[in-house]
Design a protein around this motif. Sequence first.
Motif, mmCIF file in Angstrom:
data_model
loop_
_atom_site.group_PDB
_atom_site.id
_atom_site.type_symbol
_atom_site.label_atom_id
_atom_site.label_comp_id
_atom_site.label_asym_id
_atom_site.label_seq_id
_atom_site.Cartn_x
_atom_site.Cartn_y
_atom_site.Cartn_z
ATOM 1 N N VAL A 43 0.809 -1.216 0.000
ATOM 2 C CA VAL A 43 0.000 0.000 0.000
ATOM 3 C C VAL A 43 0.843 1.267 0.000
ATOM 4 C CG1 VAL A 43 -1.916 -1.161 1.134
ATOM 5 C CG2 VAL A 43 -0.217 0.002 2.514
ATOM 6 N N ASP A 44 0.171 2.399 -0.304
ATOM 7 C CA ASP A 44 0.817 3.704 -0.263
ATOM 8 C C ASP A 44 0.787 4.309 1.140
ATOM 9 O OD1 ASP A 44 1.493 3.738 -2.949
ATOM 10 O OD2 ASP A 44 -0.413 4.641 -3.543
ATOM 11 N N ASN A 45 -0.212 3.942 1.941
ATOM 12 C CA ASN A 45 -0.348 4.451 3.307
ATOM 13 C C ASN A 45 -0.167 3.310 4.306
ATOM 14 O OD1 ASN A 45 -1.082 7.047 2.330
ATOM 15 N ND2 ASN A 45 -3.156 6.306 2.001
ATOM 16 N N PRO A 46 1.072 2.895 4.558
ATOM 17 C CA PRO A 46 1.291 1.735 5.431
ATOM 18 C C PRO A 46 0.878 1.962 6.883
ATOM 19 C CG PRO A 46 3.382 2.709 4.796
ATOM 20 C CD PRO A 46 2.316 3.409 4.003
ATOM 21 N N GLU A 47 0.787 3.224 7.299
ATOM 22 C CA GLU A 47 0.406 3.486 8.690
ATOM 23 C C GLU A 47 -1.067 3.198 8.951
ATOM 24 O OE1 GLU A 47 -0.002 7.053 6.186
ATOM 25 O OE2 GLU A 47 1.772 5.878 6.687
ATOM 26 N N GLU A 48 -1.861 3.035 7.900
ATOM 27 C CA GLU A 48 -3.289 2.767 8.062
ATOM 28 C C GLU A 48 -3.630 1.278 7.929
ATOM 29 O OE1 GLU A 48 -6.070 5.379 6.209
ATOM 30 O OE2 GLU A 48 -4.596 6.994 6.079
ATOM 31 N N VAL A 49 -2.620 0.428 7.856
ATOM 32 C CA VAL A 49 -2.843 -1.015 7.759
ATOM 33 C C VAL A 49 -3.041 -1.581 9.162
ATOM 34 C CG1 VAL A 49 -1.809 -3.226 7.132
ATOM 35 C CG2 VAL A 49 -1.501 -1.243 5.650
ATOM 36 N N THR A 50 -4.164 -2.249 9.370
ATOM 37 C CA THR A 50 -4.408 -2.933 10.638
ATOM 38 C C THR A 50 -4.962 -4.326 10.353
ATOM 39 O OG1 THR A 50 -6.647 -2.054 10.859
ATOM 40 C CG2 THR A 50 -4.892 -0.810 11.921
ATOM 41 N N VAL A 51 -4.572 -5.261 11.198
ATOM 42 C CA VAL A 51 -5.066 -6.624 11.090
ATOM 43 C C VAL A 51 -5.599 -7.020 12.458
ATOM 44 C CG1 VAL A 51 -4.488 -9.016 10.559
ATOM 45 C CG2 VAL A 51 -3.355 -7.178 9.332
ATOM 46 N N LYS A 58 -7.677 -4.237 7.351
ATOM 47 C CA LYS A 58 -8.221 -2.913 7.052
ATOM 48 C C LYS A 58 -7.093 -2.051 6.500
ATOM 49 C CE LYS A 58 -11.635 -3.154 10.712
ATOM 50 N NZ LYS A 58 -12.125 -2.611 11.964
ATOM 51 N N VAL A 59 -7.370 -1.417 5.363
ATOM 52 C CA VAL A 59 -6.416 -0.501 4.737
ATOM 53 C C VAL A 59 -7.151 0.777 4.371
ATOM 54 C CG1 VAL A 59 -4.920 -2.333 3.844
ATOM 55 C CG2 VAL A 59 -6.782 -1.492 2.441
ATOM 56 N N ILE A 95 -7.355 -0.160 -1.254
ATOM 57 C CA ILE A 95 -8.069 -1.433 -1.306
ATOM 58 C C ILE A 95 -7.801 -2.155 -2.632
ATOM 59 C CG2 ILE A 95 -10.381 -2.463 -1.450
ATOM 60 C CD1 ILE A 95 -11.247 -0.604 0.733
ATOM 61 N N GLY A 96 -7.772 -1.415 -3.712
ATOM 62 C CA GLY A 96 -7.508 -2.016 -5.018
ATOM 63 C C GLY A 96 -6.134 -2.647 -5.101
ATOM 64 N N LYS A 97 -5.156 -2.064 -4.442
ATOM 65 C CA LYS A 97 -3.802 -2.619 -4.459
ATOM 66 C C LYS A 97 -3.733 -3.923 -3.677
ATOM 67 C CE LYS A 97 -1.633 1.747 -5.182
ATOM 68 N NZ LYS A 97 -0.837 2.824 -4.691
ATOM 69 N N VAL A 98 -4.491 -4.011 -2.602
ATOM 70 C CA VAL A 98 -4.480 -5.226 -1.782
ATOM 71 C C VAL A 98 -5.251 -6.346 -2.473
ATOM 72 C CG1 VAL A 98 -5.261 -6.193 0.415
ATOM 73 C CG2 VAL A 98 -4.168 -3.972 0.372
ATOM 74 N N ILE A 99 -6.330 -5.996 -3.156
ATOM 75 C CA ILE A 99 -7.123 -7.015 -3.854
ATOM 76 C C ILE A 99 -6.422 -7.452 -5.139
ATOM 77 C CG2 ILE A 99 -9.299 -7.460 -5.043
ATOM 78 C CD1 ILE A 99 -10.623 -5.632 -2.961
ATOM 79 N N GLY A 100 -5.878 -6.511 -5.896
ATOM 80 C CA GLY A 100 -5.171 -6.841 -7.133
ATOM 81 C C GLY A 100 -6.108 -7.056 -8.304
ATOM 82 N N LYS A 101 -5.529 -7.230 -9.474
ATOM 83 C CA LYS A 101 -6.334 -7.458 -10.681
ATOM 84 C C LYS A 101 -7.021 -8.810 -10.579
ATOM 85 C CE LYS A 101 -3.759 -4.636 -13.880
ATOM 86 N NZ LYS A 101 -3.028 -4.567 -15.136
#
Length: 76
Positions: free
Chosen positions: A13-21, A35-36, A41-47
């Motif tokens: 992601v571009d905003n790593p500080e907002e990643v929570t699991v 949660k991102v 969200i599109g980067k985590v889901i991918g094509k």
Amino acid sequence: MKELIQFIAHELVDNPEEVTVEEVGGNNTLVLELKVAKEDIGKVIGKQGRTAQAMRTILNAVSAKTKKRTILEIVE
């Protein structure tokens, strides 16, 4: 497993500080809620969901050792 998913998402992601699991556990099932930031969200889901599917495959391989089912949910 929580740290593994957090590390993978953090690198994507571009905003790593907002990643929570968050872990939600049961007897034989562990649910990981990822949660991102909304724009990542599109980067985590991918094509076609390939990145998310790859993370789930890794989780399944790791969870086979613990004999627990692990589910990855990507939450907004």
